[in-house]
Write an enzyme that holds these catalytic residues in place. Structure first.
Site, PDB file in Angstrom:
ATOM      1  N   SER A 333       0.823  -1.206   0.000  1.00  0.00           N
ATOM      2  CA  SER A 333       0.000   0.000   0.000  1.00  0.00           C
ATOM      3  C   SER A 333       0.855   1.252   0.000  1.00  0.00           C
ATOM      4  O   SER A 333       1.930   1.299   0.608  1.00  0.00           O
ATOM      5  CB  SER A 333      -0.918   0.011   1.232  1.00  0.00           C
ATOM      6  OG  SER A 333      -1.604   1.241   1.334  1.00  0.00           O
ATOM      7  N   ASP A 334       0.374   2.296  -0.696  1.00  0.00           N
ATOM      8  CA  ASP A 334       0.966   3.621  -0.606  1.00  0.00           C
ATOM      9  C   ASP A 334       0.695   4.161   0.802  1.00  0.00           C
ATOM     10  O   ASP A 334      -0.232   3.707   1.482  1.00  0.00           O
ATOM     11  CB  ASP A 334       0.340   4.520  -1.680  1.00  0.00           C
ATOM     12  CG  ASP A 334       0.861   5.945  -1.591  1.00  0.00           C
ATOM     13  OD1 ASP A 334       2.057   6.115  -1.310  1.00  0.00           O
ATOM     14  OD2 ASP A 334       0.066   6.872  -1.800  1.00  0.00           O
ATOM     15  N   LYS A 335       1.511   5.117   1.234  1.00  0.00           N
ATOM     16  CA  LYS A 335       1.303   5.708   2.559  1.00  0.00           C
ATOM     17  C   LYS A 335       0.422   6.950   2.496  1.00  0.00           C
ATOM     18  O   LYS A 335      -0.673   6.979   3.032  1.00  0.00           O
ATOM     19  CB  LYS A 335       2.638   6.067   3.214  1.00  0.00           C
ATOM     20  CG  LYS A 335       2.471   6.721   4.602  1.00  0.00           C
ATOM     21  CD  LYS A 335       3.801   7.096   5.208  1.00  0.00           C
ATOM     22  CE  LYS A 335       4.368   8.352   4.574  1.00  0.00           C
ATOM     23  NZ  LYS A 335       3.591   9.569   4.931  1.00  0.00           N
ATOM     24  N   THR A 336       0.913   7.977   1.816  1.00  0.00           N
ATOM     25  CA  THR A 336       0.265   9.278   1.844  1.00  0.00           C
ATOM     26  C   THR A 336      -1.113   9.242   1.190  1.00  0.00           C
ATOM     27  O   THR A 336      -1.250   8.882   0.034  1.00  0.00           O
ATOM     28  CB  THR A 336       1.142  10.329   1.140  1.00  0.00           C
ATOM     29  OG1 THR A 336       2.438  10.309   1.723  1.00  0.00           O
ATOM     30  CG2 THR A 336       0.534  11.717   1.270  1.00  0.00           C
ATOM     31  N   ILE A 560       4.640   1.226   1.002  1.00  0.00           N
ATOM     32  CA  ILE A 560       5.554   1.768   0.001  1.00  0.00           C
ATOM     33  C   ILE A 560       5.340   3.275  -0.046  1.00  0.00           C
ATOM     34  O   ILE A 560       4.226   3.741  -0.283  1.00  0.00           O
ATOM     35  CB  ILE A 560       5.289   1.152  -1.388  1.00  0.00           C
ATOM     36  CG1 ILE A 560       5.461  -0.374  -1.328  1.00  0.00           C
ATOM     37  CG2 ILE A 560       6.214   1.744  -2.430  1.00  0.00           C
ATOM     38  CD1 ILE A 560       5.118  -1.091  -2.619  1.00  0.00           C
TER      39      ILE A 560
END
Length: 589
Positions: A333-336, A560
């Protein structure tokens, strides 16, 4: 046609003058209208490629391309042949409904994916023939000189040739929650995308400052175009359920045909049944053996799964994709904006004598300042009040609600977080007027404001704590003024950084009431340090709960992000991803 492919991924390694020369343009006058028209004809429009529209009828028919659907259609033909028209209609309806559900769902997903094309800017200002003109972003071409101003959406990939306190929000590409400072100096070849500070990428947004850049990539050659191409070119895969269903369909089909032939031969040669009667019996046996309800049951189950996912704001492009969720073992998963809110929030305030915690998250002014879990009235602590006031006075951002009632920031997200802090503090209003200022610049990393407070005049300074530490000679504590303790503040900075917090310092200086100007020399002495604010991009509570559910289901979650490694480790530990001590950087991969 001149081929710029050898330079495609090298623009950031070259001096801006060399880029201008290679693209045969002029940083002051730009391209002529004639040259721009020629290049537009040569290189095409600055837009993402449109996928060739598939004939809707053919797309609908493709949903009948399944072994069990074939079996169903054969069963329909046989029942029609036998005169069982009711069964024929039901079987055909099942096959039709199955195809219709898949067709409608995929169309919804296609429309959602097409929205990425709307991320491109509609209008942009370029220099053509020495004049600034506004054109459609689709008419940009290689070598165009583009000007950037606050609020602009970058229309193409640019190599920056001039910047003035330029900051660009790039979270959609890099995951970095804080706008990136932009410069024109070259960087190394191994520099990752998030650190290419001399480039501006298509669809990112200018948050502050101004700049000028030369177009180096358009349309599908931009970073956004590369993402769009990866999405559109993703190869189709067969899910485990479809593989098993196809295998089952083939086995059933072969078995039915084989058994039917054997039964016919047995009855014909060993029982001497009439051929017509025997044929009808064998056909009836074959129809009974066909699992015509299986595709319908599968479609209904998958459709229910799709609807349940849609209620949770997840778009499922194909029905069988729902089933793959049951086979997931790792989620990346992306963070922001995915694991976090993409809303900067002040979480910690530190003065010389105290540490405070700030509740609430995002830009909504809902929360309070606490110390060891007990609410604190900032009006009763002079140092705390001065610290928060400094963040308010030395600030250019505003916060407000949109039409949907959501709180948004207008300006730099970090400054927006400080405005929210001020609103939470409920400080007594003071008669304050800004007289002069030194705007923030990345070379000295602070902003200063000369303000009149009633009968006094004060310089407020806000910026990177390490820079303010170098300026300060004294510090404000609960007992008054004291000699500046440099070691204490450096230890505090290191501790907050390990928590994954972005740090902003505050300081001030009393000046003569007659002073009406503000210059850098005014900050050389007499600076009093107030304290530090620790800011984070807070995790989404629902994401933390989802990660916990994934772990309970045996699914490993990876984060990620393009954010700084210490921030990533801290957020990961807070959300239950990793151990908070180890993380792998892109260059390691």
């Amino acid at each position: 046609m001149e081929d710029y492919t050898p330079y495609k991924d090298k623009w950031y390694t070259m001096p801006s003058g060399e880029v201008i020369e290679l693209l045969h343009t002029d940083s002051q006058n730009g391209l002529t209208e004639e040259e721009a028209a020629r290049r537009l004809e040569e290189y095409g429009l600055n837009e993402l490629p449109h996928k060739k529209k598939e004939n809707l009828f053919l797309r609908f028919l493709s949903y009948f391309n399944d072994v069990l659907i074939y079996v169903l259609l054969v069963a329909a033909l046989i029942t029609a042949f036998l005169g069982h028209y009711t069964d024929t209609i039901i079987i055909v309806l099942v096959a039709f409904i199955n195809a219709l559900i898949g067709f409608i769902q995929e169309n919804k997903a296609e429309r959602a994916l097409d929205k990425i094309k709307n991320l491109l800017s509609l209008k942009t200002i370029v220099i053509r023939g020495g004049k600034k003109v506004e054109i459609d972003s689709t008419d940009l071409t290689l070598g165009d000189i583009v000007t950037l101003n606050p609020g602009d959406k970058v229309p193409a990939d640019l190599r920056l040739v001039k910047t003035n306190n330029l900051k660009i929000e790039e979270s959609m590409l890099t995951g970095e929650s804080v706008p990136s400072d932009k410069f024109i100096e070259t960087v190394g070849e191994d520099t990752p995308l998030g650190d290419q500070d001399n480039m501006a990428f298509s669809s990112t947004t200018v948050t502050s400052g101004t700049g000028t850049g030369v177009v180096t990539s358009i349309g599908s050659d931009t970073e956004l175009g590369r993402i769009n191409r990866l999405i559109s070119e993703t190869p189709s895969i067969t899910t485990p359920l479809l593989q098993q269903t196809n295998k089952l369909g083939k086995v059933i089909s072969i078995a039915i045909v084989a058994i039917s032939v054997l039964v016919f031969l047995f009855g014909y040669f060993f029982r001497d049944y009439p051929t017509g009667e025997l044929l009808l019996s064998v056909i009836g046996l074959a129809v009974a053996a066909i699992p015509e309800g299986l595709p319908a049951i599968l479609s209904i189950i998958l459709a229910i799964g799709v609807q349940n996912m849609a209620k949770r704001n997840a778009i499922i492009r194909n029905l069988p994709s729902v089933e793959t969720l049951g086979a997931v073992s790792v989620i990346c998963s992306d963070k922001t904006g995915t694991l976090t809110k993409n809303e900067m929030t002040v979480q910690t305030l530190i003065t010389k004598d105290n540490e405070y915690q700030v509740t609430g998250s995002g830009y909504a002014p809902e929360g309070e300042i606490e110390q060891d879990g007990v609410p604190v009235d900032a009006n009763e602590n002079e140092v705390l009040a001065n610290l928060i006031n400094c963040f308010e006075y030395c600030n250019d951002a505003t916060i407000g609600q949109d039409e949907a009632g959501n709180w948004k920031v207008n300006g730099d997200p970090t400054e927006g977080a400080l405005i929210t802090l001020y609103e939470k503090a409920n400080l007594t209003d003071r008669d304050v007027k800004r007289i002069a200022e030194i705007p923030f610049d990345s070379s000295y990393k602070y902003m200063a404001v000369l303000a009149r407070l009633c009968e006094r005049k004060v310089i407020f300074i806000k910026g990177a704590p390490d820079r303010l530490i170098r300026l300060a000679q004294q510090e404000k504590n609960d007992d008054g003024l004291d000699e500046f303790d440099c070691g204490y503040w450096y230890n505090t900075i290191n501790e907050l950084a390990q928590r994954g917090q972005r740090l902003i310092g505050a300081a001030y200086k009393e000046v003569d009431p007659s002073q009406n100007t503000l210059e850098m020399n005014d900050l050389c002495e007499g600076i009093i340090f107030l304290g530090i604010a620790g800011i984070i991009d807070p995790p989404r509570p629902e994401a933390t709960e989802a990660i916990r559910a994934c772990k309970n289901a045996g699914i490993n979650v990876k984060m990620i992000t393009g954010d700084h490694i210490e921030t990533a480790k801290a957020i990961g530990a807070q959300m239950g991803i990793g151990d908070g001590k180890h993380a792998l950087e892109g260059r390691d991969l």
